[in-house]
Design an enzyme around this catalytic site. Structure first.
Site, PDB file in Angstrom:
ATOM      1  N   GLN A  74       6.703  -0.038  -3.174  1.00 23.39           N
ATOM      2  CA  GLN A  74       6.406  -1.553  -3.592  1.00 23.39           C
ATOM      3  C   GLN A  74       7.376  -1.410  -4.987  1.00 23.39           C
ATOM      4  O   GLN A  74       7.630  -0.953  -5.633  1.00 23.39           O
ATOM      5  CB  GLN A  74       5.455  -2.072  -3.658  1.00 23.39           C
ATOM      6  CG  GLN A  74       4.121  -1.305  -4.368  1.00 23.39           C
ATOM      7  CD  GLN A  74       2.817  -1.513  -3.935  1.00 23.39           C
ATOM      8  OE1 GLN A  74       2.422  -2.360  -3.080  1.00 23.39           O
ATOM      9  NE2 GLN A  74       1.806  -0.471  -4.275  1.00 23.39           N
ATOM     10  N   ASP A 131      -5.180  -0.022  -9.316  1.00 21.10           N
ATOM     11  CA  ASP A 131      -5.517  -0.492 -10.756  1.00 21.10           C
ATOM     12  C   ASP A 131      -6.992  -0.006 -11.432  1.00 21.10           C
ATOM     13  O   ASP A 131      -7.073  -0.075 -12.669  1.00 21.10           O
ATOM     14  CB  ASP A 131      -5.244  -2.030 -10.710  1.00 21.10           C
ATOM     15  CG  ASP A 131      -6.294  -2.828  -9.864  1.00 21.10           C
ATOM     16  OD1 ASP A 131      -7.407  -2.654 -10.309  1.00 21.10           O
ATOM     17  OD2 ASP A 131      -5.880  -3.628  -9.046  1.00 21.10           O
ATOM     18  N   ASP A 158      -9.763  -2.482  -0.840  1.00 20.80           N
ATOM     19  CA  ASP A 158      -9.268  -3.401  -2.071  1.00 20.80           C
ATOM     20  C   ASP A 158      -7.655  -3.387  -1.882  1.00 20.80           C
ATOM     21  O   ASP A 158      -7.064  -2.488  -2.807  1.00 20.80           O
ATOM     22  CB  ASP A 158      -9.737  -2.577  -3.204  1.00 20.80           C
ATOM     23  CG  ASP A 158      -9.149  -3.200  -4.685  1.00 20.80           C
ATOM     24  OD1 ASP A 158      -8.421  -4.481  -4.439  1.00 20.80           O
ATOM     25  OD2 ASP A 158      -9.477  -2.947  -5.713  1.00 20.80           O
ATOM     26  N   SER A 159      -7.140  -4.024  -0.966  1.00 18.84           N
ATOM     27  CA  SER A 159      -5.917  -3.888  -0.643  1.00 18.84           C
ATOM     28  C   SER A 159      -5.168  -5.075  -1.094  1.00 18.84           C
ATOM     29  O   SER A 159      -5.505  -6.357  -1.409  1.00 18.84           O
ATOM     30  CB  SER A 159      -5.817  -3.998   0.832  1.00 18.84           C
ATOM     31  OG  SER A 159      -5.858  -5.044   1.675  1.00 18.84           O
ATOM     32  N   PRO A 168       2.752  -2.670   2.341  1.00 15.95           N
ATOM     33  CA  PRO A 168       2.050  -1.196   2.663  1.00 15.95           C
ATOM     34  C   PRO A 168       0.652  -1.446   3.024  1.00 15.95           C
ATOM     35  O   PRO A 168       0.055  -0.290   3.856  1.00 15.95           O
ATOM     36  CB  PRO A 168       2.195  -0.636   1.268  1.00 15.95           C
ATOM     37  CG  PRO A 168       2.592  -1.685   0.463  1.00 15.95           C
ATOM     38  CD  PRO A 168       3.377  -2.760   1.058  1.00 15.95           C
ATOM     39  N   ASP A 210      -2.074  -8.094   0.032  1.00 16.92           N
ATOM     40  CA  ASP A 210      -2.117  -9.118   1.190  1.00 16.92           C
ATOM     41  C   ASP A 210      -1.671  -8.116   2.747  1.00 16.92           C
ATOM     42  O   ASP A 210      -1.070  -7.141   2.812  1.00 16.92           O
ATOM     43  CB  ASP A 210      -1.065 -10.017   1.172  1.00 16.92           C
ATOM     44  CG  ASP A 210      -1.686 -11.102  -0.072  1.00 16.92           C
ATOM     45  OD1 ASP A 210      -2.839 -11.054  -0.240  1.00 16.92           O
ATOM     46  OD2 ASP A 210      -0.937 -11.719  -0.525  1.00 16.92           O
ATOM     47  N   HIS A 244     -12.690  -8.177  -9.050  1.00 17.43           N
ATOM     48  CA  HIS A 244     -13.338  -6.670  -9.256  1.00 17.43           C
ATOM     49  C   HIS A 244     -14.720  -6.935  -9.104  1.00 17.43           C
ATOM     50  O   HIS A 244     -15.536  -5.993  -8.447  1.00 17.43           O
ATOM     51  CB  HIS A 244     -12.951  -5.979 -10.541  1.00 17.43           C
ATOM     52  CG  HIS A 244     -11.508  -5.649 -10.375  1.00 17.43           C
ATOM     53  ND1 HIS A 244     -10.640  -5.847 -11.305  1.00 17.43           N
ATOM     54  CD2 HIS A 244     -10.679  -5.309  -9.349  1.00 17.43           C
ATOM     55  CE1 HIS A 244      -9.397  -5.540 -10.963  1.00 17.43           C
ATOM     56  NE2 HIS A 244      -9.371  -5.235  -9.635  1.00 17.43           N
ATOM     57  N   GLY A 249      -4.298   5.866   2.640  1.00 18.34           N
ATOM     58  CA  GLY A 249      -5.602   5.718   2.921  1.00 18.34           C
ATOM     59  C   GLY A 249      -6.044   5.910   4.600  1.00 18.34           C
ATOM     60  O   GLY A 249      -7.099   6.270   4.801  1.00 18.34           O
ATOM     61  N   ASP A 253      -5.303   5.516  -3.055  1.00 19.47           N
ATOM     62  CA  ASP A 253      -4.206   4.455  -3.208  1.00 19.47           C
ATOM     63  C   ASP A 253      -3.025   5.234  -2.886  1.00 19.47           C
ATOM     64  O   ASP A 253      -2.599   6.362  -3.521  1.00 19.47           O
ATOM     65  CB  ASP A 253      -4.069   3.751  -4.438  1.00 19.47           C
ATOM     66  CG  ASP A 253      -3.185   2.516  -4.439  1.00 19.47           C
ATOM     67  OD1 ASP A 253      -1.938   2.589  -4.214  1.00 19.47           O
ATOM     68  OD2 ASP A 253      -3.695   1.257  -4.757  1.00 19.47           O
TER      69      ASP A 253
END
Lengths: 287, 287
Positions: free
Chosen positions: A37, A92, A162-163, A169, A165, A68, A144, A112
């Site tokens: 990305q 992140d 925790d992806s 990917p 949209d 978070h 993942g 990730d």
């Protein structure tokens, strides 16, 4: 396209929703294209630093606490005693930081696919990575879905998806068979959570389908919790929990009350409140 | 200014916050300058119609239910038995419509200084004015502050300050002495509510000052309720209630549960949840 974004601003257009959010930026700090990305980091005038993936706001210093905290504490307090936690995505490290605040958690594995996201967080978002040296944290940079497939049956207590949209990917993380794979590796009493987009924009579509898919994958309990998230489309976001022999409508409220986790948004009372959907959502989510 | 908004979009820049929200528009339906403000109505692509006052989003068809329900039902269910209700501002009649859903209310007087707003609502927002013919409704177009000054002592049960931002025509509605004037006309057990801007942007400033000013004006109980509002700055908004011998921390939850008001967002459980502020707000609002 005749749409020219404003000079001096980062603008994210939500094309299907006919809306956009913009932040005034003073400097671009990073612009890299990874194998997965396009990653940018900006300094904003009033929201601290801004991370952008493929043109979509991932987080700002100012408001990422909402997302978070809601992606971690509700699911962790819903499980009876979470020890083994997996985060899919979350490069992140903001969700990881929150999970590590729970002393009962023995191991957290974050998977990730894109190492560049974590490297950018290390350089530009020091507060998000401040717990990465915790010996309970394991950071992996791989697919993942494959990691889940190689994971033994019933070995995980809590899974956090925790992806980004459901395009690009992260697309595979929104498919029904991925949910069945998550169900397989969760131990009895296990819980998963997935970010589930905007209550205003997506209740009758993405949220409804995700809940249906979770049930189809074998989960016996589902709960969607709305929360504010100013820099995401509509400023209103949600996460959806799914339990495997674990009731997502209740949680360890006494533990949540007495825990001293230095939080900004989450509390036991807020969790209780978020479990009650507004009438328009309830009507659209009738199963 | 070098900032050129995008073609085909209505953009509202929140200058102090360094952020902006935009909606794709297909047509401008109205553009009038009243003695008080500049009023525009647009057709948007995905949010229905949009009303704009002095460049600020007032409402869209798609999301105004959030604001209007939260400006009316919490304060009405907080009062023990509201009969006499006053709305200052609110010329679009959306709050009035919600208030009139309460069968116990005997009279609602709406005082907006700018008749053009109501005329525009009648032409372009038929659902908002659909209860205006209710014999309990009185619509006045005059200065709300003067109206309050001419109102007898202790004659009103509920006051709703449904104003624009604290600049321009509404500036006087955010001053301490106006709150004292409201306190004077409220009967014992009375409650008022005022929109109080964004929890993310204004907790330590406008919200904190409003709560302090309410107490200084004689109110003995204050409660701020956050709620989502996608087309307002940050997508997260709030209202603040003040009680005169009426505890704003409790409400007629049984009545709220059993009332059948055809609502989209408000419910007894949501009211209960909204009464609990997130930790970061609690810390900033310590008095």
């Amino acid at each position: 396209m005749s749409e020219q974004p404003m000079d001096g601003w980062f603008t994210e257009v939500f094309d299907q929703q006919g809306s956009a959010i913009a932040l005034r930026v003073t400097e671009k700090l990073l612009d890299v294209t990874s194998p997965y990305q396009h990653l940018e980091v900006f300094e904003t005038e009033t929201h601290g630093r801004l991370m952008v993936l493929d043109g979509c706001v991932m987080l700002t210093d100012r408001d990422n606490f909402l997302y978070h905290e809601m992606m971690s504490h509700p699911v962790l307090f819903t499980h009876a005693a979470p020890k083994r936690v997996v985060i899919i995505g979350g490069g992140d490290c903001g969700t990881l930081r929150e999970v590590l605040k729970h002393p009962g958690v023995e191991k957290v594995t974050q998977i990730d696919i894109d190492e560049e996201v974590t490297r950018a967080a290390e350089r530009f978002f020091p507060t998000l990575v401040e717990r990465n040296d915790d010996p309970r944290a394991e950071l992996l940079f791989e697919d993942g879905v494959k990691w889940v497939d190689n994971c033994p049956d019933e070995s995980i207590d809590v899974m956090i998806i925790d992806s980004t949209d459901p395009v690009g990917p992260a697309e595979g993380l929104f498919k029904t068979d991925f949910l069945a794979r998550c169900h397989r590796i969760l131990a009895p009493g296990g819980v998963m959570v997935q970010q589930s987009e905007s209550p205003l924009y997506h209740t009758g579509t993405i949220i409804r389908e995700l809940r249906r898919d979770m049930r189809a994958a074998g989960f016996d309990s589902v709960a969607t919790l709305p929360f504010p998230q100013p820099t995401y489309p509509s400023g209103w976001w949600s996460c959806t929990l799914a339990g495997k022999g674990c009731d997502t409508a209740t949680f360890r409220s006494n533990d949540a009350d007495s825990a001293d986790l230095a939080l900004e948004y989450y509390s036991s009372a807020l969790h209780q409140g978020a479990l009650v959907l507004p009438p328009f959502m309830r009507r659209q989510l009738v199963e």
